[in-house]
Design a protein around this motif. Structure first.
Motif, short mmCIF file in Angstrom:
data_model
loop_
_atom_site.label_atom_id
_atom_site.label_comp_id
_atom_site.label_asym_id
_atom_site.label_seq_id
_atom_site.Cartn_x
_atom_site.Cartn_y
_atom_site.Cartn_z
N MET A 157 0.91 -1.22 0.04
CA MET A 157 -0.01 -0.04 -0.10
C MET A 157 0.85 1.36 -0.02
N ASP A 158 0.70 2.08 -0.97
CA ASP A 158 1.64 3.35 -1.26
C ASP A 158 1.08 4.44 -0.20
N ARG A 159 0.33 4.30 0.47
CA ARG A 159 -0.10 5.61 1.48
C ARG A 159 -0.31 5.14 2.88
N PRO A 160 -0.09 5.96 3.80
CA PRO A 160 -0.03 5.98 5.27
C PRO A 160 -1.42 5.04 5.70
N VAL A 161 -1.15 3.98 6.65
CA VAL A 161 -2.27 3.37 6.86
C VAL A 161 -2.49 3.52 8.64
N TYR A 162 -3.42 4.10 9.03
CA TYR A 162 -3.36 4.11 10.65
C TYR A 162 -4.38 3.11 11.18
N LEU A 163 -3.91 2.47 11.96
CA LEU A 163 -4.80 1.42 12.82
C LEU A 163 -5.31 2.21 14.04
N LEU A 164 -6.80 1.74 14.45
CA LEU A 164 -7.50 2.32 15.24
C LEU A 164 -8.16 1.06 16.10
N PRO A 165 -7.13 0.86 17.38
CA PRO A 165 -7.86 -0.29 17.99
C PRO A 165 -9.06 0.24 18.84
N GLY A 166 -9.73 -0.92 19.29
CA GLY A 166 -11.02 -0.69 20.18
C GLY A 166 -10.63 -0.68 21.53
N TRP A 167 -11.63 -0.80 22.41
CA TRP A 167 -11.49 -0.96 23.92
C TRP A 167 -10.62 -1.99 24.22
N SER A 221 -11.40 -14.86 16.51
CA SER A 221 -12.09 -15.09 15.32
C SER A 221 -11.20 -16.00 14.33
N GLY A 222 -9.86 -16.01 14.98
CA GLY A 222 -8.74 -16.94 14.03
C GLY A 222 -8.53 -16.39 12.59
N LEU A 223 -8.58 -14.99 12.64
CA LEU A 223 -8.31 -14.33 11.21
C LEU A 223 -6.92 -14.27 10.87
N GLY A 224 -5.75 -14.43 11.62
CA GLY A 224 -4.53 -14.34 11.17
C GLY A 224 -4.29 -13.20 10.63
N ALA A 225 -3.54 -12.98 9.65
CA ALA A 225 -3.10 -11.91 8.68
C ALA A 225 -4.19 -11.25 8.08
N TRP A 226 -5.39 -12.06 8.02
CA TRP A 226 -6.63 -11.39 7.33
C TRP A 226 -6.38 -10.66 6.20
N PRO A 227 -6.14 -11.75 4.97
CA PRO A 227 -6.02 -11.05 3.53
C PRO A 227 -7.35 -10.48 3.04
N GLU A 228 -8.41 -11.07 3.51
CA GLU A 228 -9.74 -10.53 2.83
C GLU A 228 -9.81 -9.06 3.49
N GLY A 229 -9.55 -8.88 4.45
CA GLY A 229 -9.50 -7.42 5.22
C GLY A 229 -8.65 -6.64 4.42
N ARG A 230 -7.40 -7.05 3.97
CA ARG A 230 -6.44 -6.11 3.46
C ARG A 230 -6.81 -5.97 2.12
N ALA A 231 -7.66 -7.04 1.29
CA ALA A 231 -8.09 -6.74 -0.15
C ALA A 231 -9.21 -5.51 -0.11
N MET A 232 -10.03 -5.49 0.99
CA MET A 232 -11.14 -4.62 1.16
C MET A 232 -10.62 -3.27 1.38
N LEU A 233 -9.39 -3.28 2.23
CA LEU A 233 -8.73 -1.94 2.09
C LEU A 233 -8.12 -1.25 1.10
N ARG A 234 -7.42 -2.23 0.16
CA ARG A 234 -7.13 -1.88 -1.16
C ARG A 234 -8.10 -1.29 -2.09
N ARG A 235 -9.41 -1.95 -2.01
CA ARG A 235 -10.48 -1.46 -2.86
C ARG A 235 -10.94 -0.13 -2.62
N LEU A 236 -10.64 0.51 -1.18
CA LEU A 236 -10.91 1.85 -1.02
C LEU A 236 -10.25 2.69 -1.92
N VAL A 237 -8.91 2.41 -2.42
CA VAL A 237 -8.15 3.26 -2.97
C VAL A 237 -7.93 2.91 -4.65
N ASP A 238 -8.30 1.81 -4.98
CA ASP A 238 -8.44 1.42 -6.48
C ASP A 238 -9.35 2.22 -7.34
#
Length: 181
Positions: A1-11, A164-181
């Motif tokens: 990903m060529d732009r900054p990504v900020y992670l916002l955890p929950g409680w 939930s056992g998502l590990g590196a959760w590649p499906e989530g990363r693909a959704m993130l890429r869709r936001l900028v593609d």
């Protein structure tokens, strides 16, 4: 990903095995640290996010992506409703938003009521589970609609966290890429 990504955890923050922590290690994403993870104050968390985004000089020419989990989703909505700096954000992936208006919400989260529901000024995707113990899928879909976000129902994956056992959760990363593609 060529732009900054900020992670916002929950409680209580995201533990080392959480997919957000995995993304931090694998992709170099930046976690927004909060002063108090146990008794989160909405105004304090909003101010911290605003400070972090204002201090990153790269964002004037290349806006960031926000990746929120749980209470971090409520943070994005509240911050976007208040901040004059929303142009520093290109999009947001909002995962497992909690329903902080439920009767069984822990007292530490009562100051997150009411849920802010402004239309977000940037593209967003809300991802929810069909069996999240902290938010019914219908409530999450309603938040997504109010925020003007795409809604993705991920199936029965609990709170989309470490359990939930998502590990590196590649499906989530693909959704993130869709936001900028």
């Amino acid at each position: 990903m060529d732009r900054p990504v900020y992670l916002l955890p929950g409680w209580l923050n995201s533990d080392p095995a959480h997919w957000q922590s995995e993304w931090e290690r694998r992709h170099g994403d930046h976690r927004v640290e909060q002063n108090d993870w146990e008794w989160p104050r909405r105004g304090d968390w909003m101010a911290r996010l605003d400070d972090v985004l204002q201090q990153d000089t790269r964002l004037a020419r290349q806006p960031a992506l926000l990746v929120a989990h749980s209470l971090g989703c409520q943070l994005v909505a509240a911050w976007a409703d208040h901040s004059a700096h929303t142009r520093r954000v290109a999009g947001a992936l909002l995962v497992a938003p909690p329903d902080t208006e439920r009767d069984d919400t822990p007292p530490q989260l009562h100051n997150w009521r009411p849920i802010r529901r402004p239309r977000l000024p940037f593209p967003a995707i809300v991802v929810a589970s069909s069996d999240d113990p902290f938010c019914r899928a219908e409530r999450a879909a309603g938040m997504a609609a109010d925020w003007g976000a795409e809604f993705v129902l991920a199936g029965p994956l609990g709170h989309l966290n470490t359990a939930s056992g998502l590990g590196a959760w590649p499906e989530g990363r693909a959704m993130l890429r869709r936001l900028v593609d």
